[in-house]
Scaffold this motif. Structure first.
Motif, short mmCIF file in Angstrom:
data_model
loop_
_atom_site.label_atom_id
_atom_site.label_comp_id
_atom_site.label_asym_id
_atom_site.label_seq_id
_atom_site.Cartn_x
_atom_site.Cartn_y
_atom_site.Cartn_z
N ASN A 165 0.78 -1.23 0.00
CA ASN A 165 0.00 0.00 0.00
C ASN A 165 0.82 1.29 0.00
OD1 ASN A 165 -2.94 -0.90 0.29
ND2 ASN A 165 -1.87 -2.15 1.79
N CYS A 166 2.13 1.18 0.00
CA CYS A 166 3.00 2.35 -0.03
C CYS A 166 3.98 2.20 -1.19
CB CYS A 166 3.77 2.50 1.29
SG CYS A 166 4.92 3.89 1.25
N SER B 294 -4.79 0.27 11.00
CA SER B 294 -5.85 1.27 10.96
C SER B 294 -5.75 2.23 12.15
CB SER B 294 -7.22 0.58 10.97
OG SER B 294 -8.25 1.53 10.92
N GLY C 176 -3.37 4.92 11.52
CA GLY C 176 -3.65 5.80 10.39
C GLY C 176 -3.48 5.18 9.03
N ARG D 236 -5.10 3.21 6.61
CA ARG D 236 -6.39 2.65 6.23
C ARG D 236 -6.46 2.53 4.71
NH1 ARG D 236 -7.13 6.54 10.02
NH2 ARG D 236 -7.90 5.81 12.03
N ASN E 275 -5.53 5.30 2.06
CA ASN E 275 -4.67 6.32 2.67
C ASN E 275 -3.22 5.89 2.54
OD1 ASN E 275 -3.42 8.26 4.18
ND2 ASN E 275 -4.39 7.72 6.12
N THR E 276 -2.68 6.08 1.36
CA THR E 276 -1.30 5.68 1.08
C THR E 276 -0.33 6.32 2.06
OG1 THR E 276 -1.81 5.39 -1.25
CG2 THR E 276 0.50 5.68 -0.70
N GLY F 252 -0.70 7.09 5.10
CA GLY F 252 -0.74 6.40 6.39
C GLY F 252 0.13 5.15 6.39
N TYR F 253 0.03 4.37 5.32
CA TYR F 253 0.86 3.16 5.22
C TYR F 253 2.34 3.52 5.13
CZ TYR F 253 -3.19 0.15 4.56
OH TYR F 253 -4.35 -0.55 4.75
#
Length: 133
Positions: A47-48, A100, A103, A105, A108-109, A111-112
């Motif tokens: 996710n990042c 989650s 942060g 989620r 929400n790149t 956050g990851y």
């Protein structure tokens, strides 16, 4: 990738130790913590876009879990039971919940990426399985 890594860990930890393990593999904290780190790192790297996996380190970590399981006396049946167990599902849910809360989620790149950078900076097991691009 997570399924591949988890499958590799579970397959690699098939032991032939003569001694029976004292607790089920699904209750072994070393194994659970190892799988947690793998799951966390995998979710972050998926996710990042600015963080990628350290595949050699991941392989080395998987081999250390294999060695641990063999030395602890876990059997093929123990491994098979874990592969299809509710413990695995609970662990995956815990990883998603923990991410989650921090942060990270879906959608929400940033956050990851933040969690990934924190894990790398803190030198956690998950952080050791990741690298910033």
């Amino acid at each position: 990738m997570k399924q591949l890594l988890l499958g590799a860990v579970l397959s690699a930890t098939v032991g032939t130790g003569a001694a029976a393990a004292q607790t089920g593999l699904e209750q072994d904290q070393t194994v659970l913590q190892g799988f947690y780190a793998i799951g966390l790192a995998d979710e972050v790297r998926k996710n990042c876009p600015t963080i990628s996996p350290r595949l050699v380190r991941a392989y080395t970590f998987l081999k250390s879990l294999e060695s641990y399981a063999k030395n602890a006396g876990y059997t093929d049946a123990d491994i098979d039971a874990l592969r299809d167990s509710a413990a695995r599902d609970r662990l995956e849910a815990q990883v998603r919940s923990d991410l989650s809360a921090r942060g990270a989620r879906p959608g929400n790149t940033a956050g990851y990426c933040q969690v990934g950078r924190e894990e790398i900076a803190r030198g956690t097991q998950a952080g050791k399985l990741l690298q910033s691009n």
